[in-house]
Write an enzyme that holds these catalytic residues in place. Structure first.
Site, PDB file in Angstrom:
ATOM      1  N   HIS A 107       0.890  -1.165   0.000  1.00 12.58           N
ATOM      2  CA  HIS A 107       0.000   0.000   0.000  1.00 12.58           C
ATOM      3  C   HIS A 107       0.929   1.216   0.000  1.00 12.58           C
ATOM      4  O   HIS A 107       2.029   1.167   0.568  1.00 12.58           O
ATOM      5  CB  HIS A 107      -0.833   0.102   1.275  1.00 12.58           C
ATOM      6  CG  HIS A 107      -1.738  -1.060   1.552  1.00 12.58           C
ATOM      7  ND1 HIS A 107      -1.315  -2.196   2.177  1.00 12.58           N
ATOM      8  CD2 HIS A 107      -3.058  -1.224   1.309  1.00 12.58           C
ATOM      9  CE1 HIS A 107      -2.330  -3.031   2.303  1.00 12.58           C
ATOM     10  NE2 HIS A 107      -3.410  -2.473   1.787  1.00 12.58           N
ATOM     11  N   ASP A 110       2.495   1.962   3.287  1.00 16.05           N
ATOM     12  CA  ASP A 110       3.368   0.938   3.887  1.00 16.05           C
ATOM     13  C   ASP A 110       4.811   1.350   3.640  1.00 16.05           C
ATOM     14  O   ASP A 110       5.695   1.084   4.444  1.00 16.05           O
ATOM     15  CB  ASP A 110       3.217  -0.433   3.208  1.00 16.05           C
ATOM     16  CG  ASP A 110       1.845  -1.033   3.371  1.00 16.05           C
ATOM     17  OD1 ASP A 110       1.154  -0.681   4.330  1.00 16.05           O
ATOM     18  OD2 ASP A 110       1.471  -1.866   2.508  1.00 16.05           O
TER      19      ASP A 110
HETATM   20  C1  XUL Z   1      -7.721  -6.766   4.110  1.00 13.87           C
HETATM   21  C2  XUL Z   1      -6.879  -7.147   2.973  1.00 13.87           C
HETATM   22  C3  XUL Z   1      -5.974  -6.087   2.444  1.00 13.87           C
HETATM   23  C4  XUL Z   1      -5.837  -6.092   0.961  1.00 13.87           C
HETATM   24  C5  XUL Z   1      -5.037  -4.941   0.414  1.00 13.87           C
HETATM   25  O1  XUL Z   1      -8.516  -7.782   4.595  1.00 13.87           O
HETATM   26  O2  XUL Z   1      -6.893  -8.274   2.544  1.00 13.87           O
HETATM   27  O3  XUL Z   1      -4.744  -6.259   3.059  1.00 13.87           O
HETATM   28  O4  XUL Z   1      -5.234  -7.267   0.517  1.00 13.87           O
HETATM   29  O5  XUL Z   1      -5.556  -3.721   0.755  1.00 13.87           O
END
Ligand code: XUL
Ligand code: CO
Length: 443
Positions: A107, A110
């Site tokens: 993300h 992150d």
């Molecule tokens: C949340 C989830 C996230 C997504 C990316 O449950 O799976 O980590 O993979 O935003």
């Protein structure tokens, strides 16, 4: 490729993890994952494209609703935001290279902490993506997918693209634009939308149709922008039925496919299916994969597992051989993942506080997939499984059954056929026979 060490070595006592074969008792070796081994026409590394999830392994330090983080990450100690981000990235590249892997997923925030303003966040993302670019170009580590965190900041408490306030929707737009820019800059192969808080808690304060229409408009904009900057990868939607919202709009594969088709997004978007999200939706993982495969939208996987006794997203590392064998059967039989790979969206437990726990968890997850693939290879090559499945449907292969498949019959034709044929004889589904067949290859 070899091990990549930054300014400092973080996993000091941990060496590169190698394949040592089934007889090895070394807990820091692969017993099944032999990356260049050919299985069913592709190497193991091509089948899987394993990726580490930046957030679980390098950011979250184990906090839960009842207490703070427990994990002391040596890359997270500096009081300087940039130094912290560079150290974290050094640690991530060292870790990925020591595991012999080639991908990571992230993300936006992150990589580096979000700033106090959009401008400050953009500056930070600009700098850390420069650093990431250098590390990527001097290694063979790549980005499987990037995404934007549109759920943590309080501004998104009522959703991002589905927020009732246009100011929040546009802020989310700025964030996705930046996240797409970095994903493209880093050569990211795909871009993911997980609908963090795209859903609602109470219909009393929610115009559901407006919110879903807005989500589609937003995704069209993101797709158009991505294409305009030369991003040719897949966009993925990651279904999840609940948590954090009570009702999430991207409930499951079938819901998402219907949404994508309704709003004309099905040419650019595929699905990223997560094991624990499938089970939260009351489905099996293989069911969700098959639904996506049926629509030609099986893009990528977030690998983990849930807990049978808990009703939330525990994001444990995969270790259920049945679940993975049955899922790989679906993936292999439908021609593999389109563009994506296997991202370990999984975290070590809060009380797994040693750095080597990150190794054990990933090694276990990787080996369970590798072992399952070898089992699937045997099931396909050395058993009657496919034949038995085909035989179950063989009445559609020829004669009047084939005409039905080819849409050359009408309802009257069916009625005539039924009258001529009389009461059909019962045909067993043979479930236990097939379960025993799978077990024969697992053990
Ligand atoms: C949340 C989830 C996230 C997504 C990316 O449950 O799976 O980590 O993979 O935003
Ligand atoms: Co996920």
């Amino acid at each position: 490729m070899g091990v990549i060490i930054g300014k400092k070595e973080y996993f000091k006592n941990l060496l590169e993890v190698k394949y040592e074969g089934q007889e090895s008792d070394n807990p820091l070796a692969y017993r099944y994952y032999d990356k260049d081994r050919m299985v069913l026409g592709k190497t193991m590394r091509e089948h899987f494209k394993f990726a580490i999830a930046y957030w679980h392994s390098f950011v979250n330090s184990g906090n839960d609703p009842f207490g703070p983080g427990t994990k002391i990450y040596p890359w997270a100690t500096s009081s300087d935001v940039y130094e912290r981000a560079y150290n974290k990235m050094d640690a991530a590249f060292e870790f990925i290279s020591k595991l012999g892997l080639e991908y990571f997923c992230f993300h936006d925030f992150d990589l580096i902490d979000e700033g106090v303003s959009l401008k400050e966040s953009e500056e930070r993302l600009q700098k850390i993506s420069e650093y990431a670019s250098e590390k990527i170009s001097s290694s063979n580590i790549k980005v499987l997918w990037g995404t934007a965190n549109l759920f943590s900041n309080p501004r998104y408490m009522n959703g991002a693209a589905t927020n009732p306030d246009f100011n929040v929707v546009s802020y989310a737009g700025a964030q996705v634009k930046n996240a797409l820019d970095i994903t493209q800059k880093l050569g990211g192969e795909n871009y993911v939308f997980w609908g963090g808080r795209e859903g609602y808690m109470s219909l009393l304060n929610t115009k559901m149709k407006t919110e879903i229409d807005n989500m589609a408009t937003f995704l069209h904009m993101a797709k158009d922008y991505g294409r305009s900057i030369g991003f040719n990868g897949n966009f993925f939607i990651e279904p999840k039925p609940m948590e954090p919202s009570k009702h999430q709009y991207d409930y499951d594969s079938a819901t998402v496919i219907g949404f994508l088709k309704e709003y004309g997004l099905d040419k650019d978007f595929k699905l990223n299916i997560e094991v624990n999200h499938a089970t939260l939706a009351g489905h099996t993982f293989d069911h969700e994969l098959q639904v996506a495969a049926n629509a030609d939208m099986l893009g990528s996987i977030d690998a983990n597992r849930g807990d049978y006794q808990n009703g939330w997203d525990t994001d444990q590392f995969p270790n259920n051989i049945y679940e993975i064998v049955e899922s790989l059967l679906v993936i292999i039989r439908s021609g593999g993942l389109s563009g994506g790979g296997i991202n370990f969206d999984a975290k070590t437990r809060r009380n797994s506080t040693d750095l080597d726990d990150l190794f054990f968890s990933h090694i276990g997850g990787i080996d369970i997939f590798a072992r399952s693939l070898l089992i699937v290879e045997k099931i396909i090559n050395d058993s009657d499984y496919i034949k038995l499945l085909d035989e179950r449907y063989s009445s559609f292969d020829s004669g009047i059954g084939k005409k039905f498949t080819d849409r050359k019959l009408n309802l009257n034709d069916l009625a005539i056929q039924a009258k001529n044929n009389g009461e059909p004889t019962l045909k067993s589904g043979k479930q236990e026979l097939l379960e025993n067949l799978i077990n024969r290859f697992i053990f």
